[in-house]
Design a protein around this motif. Sequence first.
Motif, short mmCIF file in Angstrom:
data_model
loop_
_atom_site.label_atom_id
_atom_site.label_comp_id
_atom_site.label_asym_id
_atom_site.label_seq_id
_atom_site.Cartn_x
_atom_site.Cartn_y
_atom_site.Cartn_z
N THR A 247 0.79 -1.23 0.00
CA THR A 247 0.00 0.00 0.00
C THR A 247 0.81 1.27 0.00
OG1 THR A 247 -0.11 -0.23 2.37
CG2 THR A 247 -2.03 -0.91 1.12
N VAL A 248 1.99 1.26 0.63
CA VAL A 248 2.72 2.53 0.72
C VAL A 248 3.31 2.94 -0.63
CG1 VAL A 248 3.21 2.32 3.16
CG2 VAL A 248 4.83 1.45 1.49
N GLY A 249 3.35 2.02 -1.57
CA GLY A 249 3.75 2.40 -2.92
C GLY A 249 2.62 3.15 -3.59
N ILE A 250 2.86 3.63 -4.78
CA ILE A 250 1.80 4.36 -5.46
C ILE A 250 1.28 3.58 -6.65
CG2 ILE A 250 2.49 6.67 -4.74
CD1 ILE A 250 3.94 6.89 -7.46
N HIS A 255 -2.01 0.42 -3.90
CA HIS A 255 -2.17 1.54 -3.00
C HIS A 255 -3.65 1.78 -2.71
CE1 HIS A 255 -1.67 5.40 -1.11
NE2 HIS A 255 -2.54 5.91 -1.95
N THR A 256 -4.15 1.16 -1.66
CA THR A 256 -5.54 1.39 -1.29
C THR A 256 -5.67 1.22 0.22
OG1 THR A 256 -7.81 0.73 -1.68
CG2 THR A 256 -6.17 -0.99 -1.89
N THR A 257 -6.52 2.09 0.82
CA THR A 257 -6.49 2.19 2.28
C THR A 257 -7.07 0.98 3.01
OG1 THR A 257 -8.48 3.51 2.06
CG2 THR A 257 -6.44 4.69 2.43
N ILE A 258 -7.88 0.18 2.34
CA ILE A 258 -8.51 -0.93 3.06
C ILE A 258 -7.57 -2.11 3.25
CG2 ILE A 258 -9.54 -2.31 1.20
CD1 ILE A 258 -12.14 -2.30 2.84
N PRO A 260 -4.85 -2.99 5.06
CA PRO A 260 -4.49 -3.64 6.34
C PRO A 260 -5.60 -4.53 6.93
CG PRO A 260 -3.71 -1.39 6.29
CD PRO A 260 -4.55 -1.56 5.07
N GLU A 318 -12.72 -2.35 -3.22
CA GLU A 318 -11.62 -2.00 -4.12
C GLU A 318 -12.14 -1.69 -5.52
OE1 GLU A 318 -7.55 -4.36 -3.31
OE2 GLU A 318 -9.19 -5.56 -4.07
N ILE A 321 -14.42 1.57 -5.42
CA ILE A 321 -13.71 2.84 -5.26
C ILE A 321 -12.78 3.10 -6.45
CG2 ILE A 321 -12.00 4.07 -3.85
CD1 ILE A 321 -14.68 4.17 -2.53
N SER B 208 -11.67 6.74 -0.38
CA SER B 208 -10.86 5.87 0.47
C SER B 208 -11.63 4.57 0.66
CB SER B 208 -10.59 6.54 1.82
OG SER B 208 -10.00 5.62 2.70
N THR B 209 -10.98 3.45 0.37
CA THR B 209 -11.70 2.18 0.45
C THR B 209 -12.05 1.79 1.88
OG1 THR B 209 -9.52 1.17 0.24
CG2 THR B 209 -10.94 1.05 -1.67
N ILE B 210 -11.31 2.34 2.84
CA ILE B 210 -11.55 1.92 4.23
C ILE B 210 -12.59 2.79 4.92
CG2 ILE B 210 -9.89 3.35 5.50
CD1 ILE B 210 -8.90 0.85 6.90
N TYR B 265 -6.71 1.80 14.82
CA TYR B 265 -6.06 0.98 13.80
C TYR B 265 -6.54 1.33 12.40
CZ TYR B 265 -5.43 -3.31 11.04
OH TYR B 265 -5.15 -4.21 10.05
N SER B 269 -4.46 3.32 9.58
CA SER B 269 -4.22 2.71 8.27
C SER B 269 -4.51 3.71 7.17
CB SER B 269 -5.13 1.50 8.07
OG SER B 269 -4.83 0.51 9.00
N GLN B 270 -5.66 4.38 7.29
CA GLN B 270 -6.04 5.34 6.26
C GLN B 270 -5.04 6.49 6.19
OE1 GLN B 270 -10.29 6.52 5.43
NE2 GLN B 270 -9.59 8.38 6.42
N ILE B 273 -1.29 5.30 5.05
CA ILE B 273 -1.14 4.91 3.65
C ILE B 273 -1.21 6.13 2.75
CG2 ILE B 273 -2.32 3.65 1.79
CD1 ILE B 273 -2.94 1.52 4.00
N TYR B 276 2.08 8.31 3.39
CA TYR B 276 3.33 7.75 2.86
C TYR B 276 3.38 7.85 1.34
CZ TYR B 276 7.34 4.51 2.93
OH TYR B 276 8.57 3.93 2.83
N ALA B 277 2.24 7.56 0.69
CA ALA B 277 2.23 7.59 -0.77
C ALA B 277 2.27 9.02 -1.29
CB ALA B 277 1.01 6.87 -1.31
N ILE B 279 0.09 11.25 -2.55
CA ILE B 279 -0.52 11.62 -3.83
C ILE B 279 -1.52 12.74 -3.57
CG2 ILE B 279 -1.84 10.76 -5.80
CD1 ILE B 279 -0.97 7.94 -5.00
#
Lengths: 462, 415
Positions: A247-250, A255-258, A260, A318, A321, B208-210, B265, B269-270, B273, B276-277, B279
């Motif tokens: 995820t930390v990559g682009i 790269h998507t927040t769900i 974890p 995923e 979104i 955001s998917t989460i 948590y 996570s949101q 992520i 760090y990225a 964007i």
Amino acid sequence: MQTTAIRHEREPLILGNPTLHDITAKIAGIAESKPNMKFLTALGFSATLMAWGIGCILYTVFNGIGVWGLNNPIGWGWDITNFVFWVGIGHAGTLISAILFLFRQKWRTAINRSAEAMTIFAVLNATTMVLSHTGRQWLFTWLIPTPGNQMNMWTNFRSPLEWDVFAVNTYLLVSLMFWFIGMVPDLATMREYVKSNIAKKVYTIFSLGWDGSMRKWHHYEMAYMILAGLSTPLVLSVHSVVSFDFTVGILPGWHTTIFPPYFVAGAIFSGFAMVVTLLVIAREILDLKEYITLKHLDNMNKIILATGMMVGYAYAMEMFIAQYSGNKYEGFVFLNRATGDYAWAYWTMVLCNVISPQVFWFAKLRRSIPVMFVISIFVNIGMWFERFTIISTSLHHDFLPSSWGYYSPTWVEVSIFAGTFGIFLTLFLLFAKFIPVIAIAEVKGVMPNAQPHHHHDEHEEH
Amino acid sequence: MKRIVLNDKPFVKEMETYGLIGLVIGVVGLGASFAMDAHSFWGGYLLGFIYFMGISVTMMFFSTLSYLVNAGWAVAVRRIAELYSFHAIWAVPVLMLPLIIPVLTGNSPVYSWVNPTDAHLKEMLEHGFKGVYLAKGFFIVRMVLYIALWFIMNRFIVGNSIKQDTATDITPTAKNWKRAALFTIIYALTITFISFDLVMSLEPKWFSTIFGVTAFAGNFISTCALVLITMNALKQGGYVKGVFSREHYHDLGKLMFAFTIFWTYVNFSQYFIIWYANIPEETFFYDMRLNNGWQLFGWGSLIIHFVIPFLFLIRQDIKRTPKMVRMGALWILFAHFVDLSWIILPVFTASGGEHGAAYHLNGSVILAGLCGVALNGGIFLYIASMQYKKYPVIAYNDPYLHETLEYSSGSYDRV
């Protein structure tokens, strides 16, 4: 207080109403008895597989990673897929031991010992996969941050791969401690039970002078509770950190927040599937049907269904979104997953992970041994393909269409993966031979007559 | 065990009075807010609506979940949650109207995607899936669908739980064991998509998917907190004797503790992520909320929603001491307000043009937020007080009642 007429009693956790001695004799007897042909055949088979896998790892070490099918742009293939797969398998044990302990789920007692063993063996496999992938495997100590081991530079703490080193090793150590502490009273039982002198000596050393006194039990329970508390966040943290690798990559699709919580749910899903697969076999061969009952398997299948639905929820989020975001690359990657070169992998994943567990809606099918065995294997296949899909689909079509590619493994990668199953099964068989496969002391604690509100005669009381 | 209906006991009267007071404060406060600053008004209105919509629907889920997992301990407190859930079917459909009618007429003061002025957003809405999802008609259809599903959920799950009170066998409960699975899925999907529709779409470019999971986490922890506070009021008032024990305080406390960590948590996570990225199309959500005063709420919620409840609730003796754990529960309701305020209100403090837009914290939007919570909370309590006149406060004929009464965790009190 007078209770009402309507009263629902739960299914017993141990069938056949054994005495306390029966339980000890049964479980300790497994380790005491001579290994039969079935056991030796299985051990021989898995040890051969293990040797073949280790041979192929050595082949890789001597020849370099060029013997694998990795290419540019696909730099991660079966190696990382297998790593994530095995780390995932390792999640059921600690969930059962720690989280179900905190939730006071008494049904965990019959299965926690073997599930924890699987956790440890699976995590060992995962480290094997990641080490063999490092290229110059003999420099593995560079993963551990110490000053001066690599031209006076520190390891890169900003890299999620370095976080993995910490997360996975912490998990391995704490799981190992938790497993061992939980085993001490049973090892003492074994010490008293075995006849061979050598075995007695070994069990004496490992039972740490346990004498079953009140004081020791008190300390034991405190230690167990604290370790359960410490292990609980680890169940979540390990796979969350693994998900950070992506995820930390682009990269779209990574790269998507769900990720974890989605990875954690998937890990528990695959872990339980593996536990079901092995326990269905073990209860048959070791004749443990009265201890690992249909009730236990039913509960595990419910967890498989629940976590399978969570994974399905994540797939849907995923996909949704990616389209909703309006980001063209995101949108493309997800459509490409479902319709592109790796569509076969994507749909295998959906079929195995989302569709197949749906049969567990029906109590009859949840309690059918053949059905659950097949589904648990489907889930394992599906979860492997999930990681493969995530890794390969995002890499094989990157931002530059001229460098798009395709990846297939070589025989070496396939052999190493098969070898990890050999390692896993060999260790599991040895475990089943030398260590009580069921937590004897804990199972005794969930017998009906051990409960504070046990009514000796139901009819008289009400 | 006897059937206990509180009827006109002081507990119900107080609930009614608090409800009316909240209603009056809410109406007067939001009225004043509307007259002075319509932006703040809409922020406050939406915040209050989301706060109690989320809790009341999650109250139904609390009951559903306890059926799903066959929980014995929860029987004592399950009815408390069930009686709070009527807000979702009586008040939510009405309170939703001011938010969705303007969408239909095409000039929403809340949702910028209804009539976009931003050229980029306009283009996104015209081409691609975003425009399909955020179309006025489809939006209204979804709202009607959520309400319909919650109505069915209330009738089926809560209704059946009440039916069990007078049943002679376990049929209603047995039915709920089966239904609970389906309604858990319905809950997961409705709470996710309504949080996309009513909250995430406040900034229609952001995604955001989460997001649905974070919404669930906040709702569930507040639901446990409110159940605990109500249980305590029933016990201290002496209305229910011999049912609620320290074990129930302990268990609800543990759920609050666990979901405090879960909330942290998923929110971490949101944040992590996205940070760090780095964007821009994602980071602006945090960037705008961590500047111009709003960082007070942003970093504040880290302390208020995590550090304080974590350190407080981690102790066993606190979870087992009614007065203390009740304080923790009240704190969590406050923390949920801070959390939602930080997500919802900044949008209503926007200033500057398309490119120089910024969110500036101001007092009036916070006051409007408090009034919005008072209004919805007042209605929430009033509707609950009506239920207490009709229905027993304990599911006294539940087949697992004996488990919840005899229930002991094996923990010991060292006080």
